[in-house]
Design a protein around this motif. Structure first.
Motif, PDB file in Angstrom:
ATOM      1  N   TRP A  86       0.831  -1.210   0.000  1.00 46.78           N
ATOM      2  CA  TRP A  86       0.000   0.000   0.000  1.00 46.78           C
ATOM      3  C   TRP A  86       0.866   1.261   0.000  1.00 46.78           C
ATOM      4  O   TRP A  86       0.541   2.253  -0.638  1.00 46.78           O
ATOM      5  N   ALA A  87       1.970   1.246   0.733  1.00 39.51           N
ATOM      6  CA  ALA A  87       2.962   2.322   0.808  1.00 39.51           C
ATOM      7  C   ALA A  87       2.374   3.679   1.184  1.00 39.51           C
ATOM      8  O   ALA A  87       2.523   4.655   0.460  1.00 39.51           O
ATOM      9  N   PRO A  88       1.720   3.772   2.352  1.00 41.43           N
ATOM     10  CA  PRO A  88       1.185   5.075   2.763  1.00 41.43           C
ATOM     11  C   PRO A  88       2.304   5.997   3.225  1.00 41.43           C
ATOM     12  O   PRO A  88       3.341   5.540   3.692  1.00 41.43           O
ATOM     13  N   PRO A  89       2.093   7.307   3.119  1.00 42.24           N
ATOM     14  CA  PRO A  89       3.091   8.236   3.660  1.00 42.24           C
ATOM     15  C   PRO A  89       3.107   8.127   5.187  1.00 42.24           C
ATOM     16  O   PRO A  89       2.076   7.949   5.824  1.00 42.24           O
ATOM     17  N   LEU A  90       4.288   8.240   5.765  1.00 49.20           N
ATOM     18  CA  LEU A  90       4.433   8.075   7.205  1.00 49.20           C
ATOM     19  C   LEU A  90       4.401   9.387   7.983  1.00 49.20           C
ATOM     20  O   LEU A  90       4.295   9.375   9.212  1.00 49.20           O
ATOM     21  N   ALA A  91       4.475  10.513   7.294  1.00 50.82           N
ATOM     22  CA  ALA A  91       4.498  11.801   7.997  1.00 50.82           C
ATOM     23  C   ALA A  91       3.266  12.019   8.885  1.00 50.82           C
ATOM     24  O   ALA A  91       3.428  12.439  10.038  1.00 50.82           O
ATOM     25  N   PRO A  92       2.048  11.736   8.431  1.00 52.51           N
ATOM     26  CA  PRO A  92       0.894  11.996   9.307  1.00 52.51           C
ATOM     27  C   PRO A  92       0.936  11.224  10.629  1.00 52.51           C
ATOM     28  O   PRO A  92       0.696  11.806  11.693  1.00 52.51           O
ATOM     29  N   ILE A  93       1.257   9.949  10.592  1.00 52.21           N
ATOM     30  CA  ILE A  93       1.275   9.179  11.830  1.00 52.21           C
ATOM     31  C   ILE A  93       2.460   9.585  12.704  1.00 52.21           C
ATOM     32  O   ILE A  93       2.364   9.584  13.933  1.00 52.21           O
ATOM     33  N   LYS A  94       3.563   9.979  12.082  1.00 57.38           N
ATOM     34  CA  LYS A  94       4.708  10.434  12.879  1.00 57.38           C
ATOM     35  C   LYS A  94       4.406  11.769  13.557  1.00 57.38           C
ATOM     36  O   LYS A  94       4.844  12.013  14.684  1.00 57.38           O
ATOM     37  N   ILE A  95       3.641  12.623  12.898  1.00 56.01           N
ATOM     38  CA  ILE A  95       3.222  13.887  13.522  1.00 56.01           C
ATOM     39  C   ILE A  95       2.318  13.596  14.716  1.00 56.01           C
ATOM     40  O   ILE A  95       2.475  14.182  15.793  1.00 56.01           O
ATOM     41  N   VAL A  96       1.389  12.672  14.541  1.00 55.48           N
ATOM     42  CA  VAL A  96       0.482  12.295  15.632  1.00 55.48           C
ATOM     43  C   VAL A  96       1.277  11.685  16.785  1.00 55.48           C
ATOM     44  O   VAL A  96       1.035  12.013  17.957  1.00 55.48           O
ATOM     45  N   MET A  97       2.222  10.822  16.473  1.00 55.31           N
ATOM     46  CA  MET A  97       3.021  10.181  17.517  1.00 55.31           C
ATOM     47  C   MET A  97       3.860  11.211  18.278  1.00 55.31           C
ATOM     48  O   MET A  97       3.919  11.176  19.513  1.00 55.31           O
ATOM     49  N   THR A  98       4.470  12.127  17.584  1.00 53.63           N
ATOM     50  CA  THR A  98       5.287  13.157  18.228  1.00 53.63           C
ATOM     51  C   THR A  98       4.413  14.070  19.083  1.00 53.63           C
ATOM     52  O   THR A  98       4.810  14.460  20.192  1.00 53.63           O
ATOM     53  N   THR A  99       3.221  14.371  18.611  1.00 53.72           N
ATOM     54  CA  THR A  99       2.280  15.177  19.394  1.00 53.72           C
ATOM     55  C   THR A  99       1.892  14.444  20.674  1.00 53.72           C
ATOM     56  O   THR A  99       1.845  15.043  21.755  1.00 53.72           O
ATOM     57  N   GLY A 100       1.628  13.147  20.570  1.00 53.50           N
ATOM     58  CA  GLY A 100       1.289  12.349  21.747  1.00 53.50           C
ATOM     59  C   GLY A 100       2.421  12.315  22.761  1.00 53.50           C
ATOM     60  O   GLY A 100       2.183  12.420  23.973  1.00 53.50           O
ATOM     61  N   ILE A 101       3.642  12.184  22.283  1.00 54.15           N
ATOM     62  CA  ILE A 101       4.804  12.185  23.184  1.00 54.15           C
ATOM     63  C   ILE A 101       4.934  13.546  23.868  1.00 54.15           C
ATOM     64  O   ILE A 101       5.203  13.622  25.072  1.00 54.15           O
ATOM     65  N   ALA A 102       4.727  14.630  23.105  1.00 56.47           N
ATOM     66  CA  ALA A 102       4.804  15.977  23.684  1.00 56.47           C
ATOM     67  C   ALA A 102       3.731  16.171  24.754  1.00 56.47           C
ATOM     68  O   ALA A 102       4.001  16.749  25.816  1.00 56.47           O
ATOM     69  N   LEU A 103       2.523  15.675  24.494  1.00 52.42           N
ATOM     70  CA  LEU A 103       1.453  15.787  25.484  1.00 52.42           C
ATOM     71  C   LEU A 103       1.783  14.993  26.750  1.00 52.42           C
ATOM     72  O   LEU A 103       1.499  15.442  27.866  1.00 52.42           O
ATOM     73  N   MET A 104       2.394  13.815  26.570  1.00 50.30           N
ATOM     74  CA  MET A 104       2.802  13.035  27.738  1.00 50.30           C
ATOM     75  C   MET A 104       3.890  13.758  28.524  1.00 50.30           C
ATOM     76  O   MET A 104       3.894  13.729  29.764  1.00 50.30           O
ATOM     77  N   LEU A 105       4.817  14.403  27.834  1.00 49.79           N
ATOM     78  CA  LEU A 105       5.874  15.148  28.509  1.00 49.79           C
ATOM     79  C   LEU A 105       5.290  16.310  29.308  1.00 49.79           C
ATOM     80  O   LEU A 105       5.663  16.529  30.472  1.00 49.79           O
TER      81      LEU A 105
END
Length: 170
Positions: free
Chosen positions: A131-150
Motif C-alpha cells: 500500500w505504501a502510505p506516507p508516514l508523515a501523518p502518523i509520525k506527527i500524531v506520535m510526536t504530538t502524543g509524546i509531547a502531550l505526555m511530557l
C-alpha cells in the motif's frame, strides 16, 4: 506553589483531559475498520491491503494521544511492592523523584520523534508495504502524543511536589 505553575497544571490537565476523552472513541473506529476487513474477507472473499496498516496507525494514535490522559487519571501500570503501604506524602516524594527518569525518557523520545518526523516530511517517507502510505501523518500524531505526555509528566511532577510539601494545586 507559584501562580504560573498552578496555571500550567490547570491548562495542561484540561488539554489532556479533552484530547484523552476524544481519542477514547477512536477504539470504535479501529473496531469498525477491522470489522469491515472481516466482512469483506469472509463474505465477499475480498481483502484490502490497507486495512491492517490503518488499524496499526489508529492503535498507535490511540495509545500515544491517550498517554497523557492515562497519566492524569493515574491509571498507568505501577509495580506495587511497597507503594501501597506508604503515606500519601511519601508516595508523592517518591513519585516526584522518579518523575525525573520519566521526563528524561520522554525528552529523548520527543527528540527522536521530531527528528523522525522531519525526515518523513523532508523525504516524503513511505512505509515499505504494498500500500505504501506516507508516514508523515502518523509520525506527527506520535510526536504530538509524546509531547502531550511530557507536558503531563511535568504537571504530575508539580502536583507530587506540592503534595509532598502538604499543599494542593487543584
Amino acid at each position: 506553589m507559584p501562580k504560573f505553575i498552578k496555571l500550567y497544571v490547570k491548562y495542561v490537565d484540561a488539554v489532556n483531559l479533552k484530547i484523552g476523552r476524544a481519542v477514547m472513541y477512536m477504539i470504535f473506529v479501529m473496531m469498525a475498520v477491522l470489522l469491515f476487513s472481516s466482512i469483506t474477507r469472509g463474505v465477499f472473499g475480498v481483502s484490502f491491503l490497507w486495512i491492517v496498516e490503518v488499524a496499526q496507525m489508529l492503535l498507535a494514535a490511540y495509545y500515544l494521544l491517550g498517554g497523557g490522559y492515562s497519566m492524569q487519571l493515574d491509571s498507568h501500570v505501577r509495580m506495587d511492592l511497597l507503594y501501597s503501604r506508604w503515606s500519601p506524602r511519601t508516595r508523592a516524594r517518591v513519585d516526584a523523584a522518579t518523575s525525573a527518569f520519566l521526563i528524561f525518557y520522554l525528552v529523548v523520545l520527543l527528540i527522536g520523534g521530531i527528528s523522525s518526523t522531519e525526515y518523513a516530511i523532508q523525504y516524503n517517507q513511505k512505509n515499505y508495504s504494498a500500500w505504501a502510505p506516507p508516514l508523515a501523518p502518523i509520525k506527527i500524531v506520535m510526536t504530538t502524543g509524546i509531547a502531550l505526555m511530557l507536558l503531563q509528566a511535568f504537571s504530575m511532577f508539580f502536583k507530587d511536589l506540592a503534595k509532598a510539601k502538604g499543599e494542593s494545586l487543584t
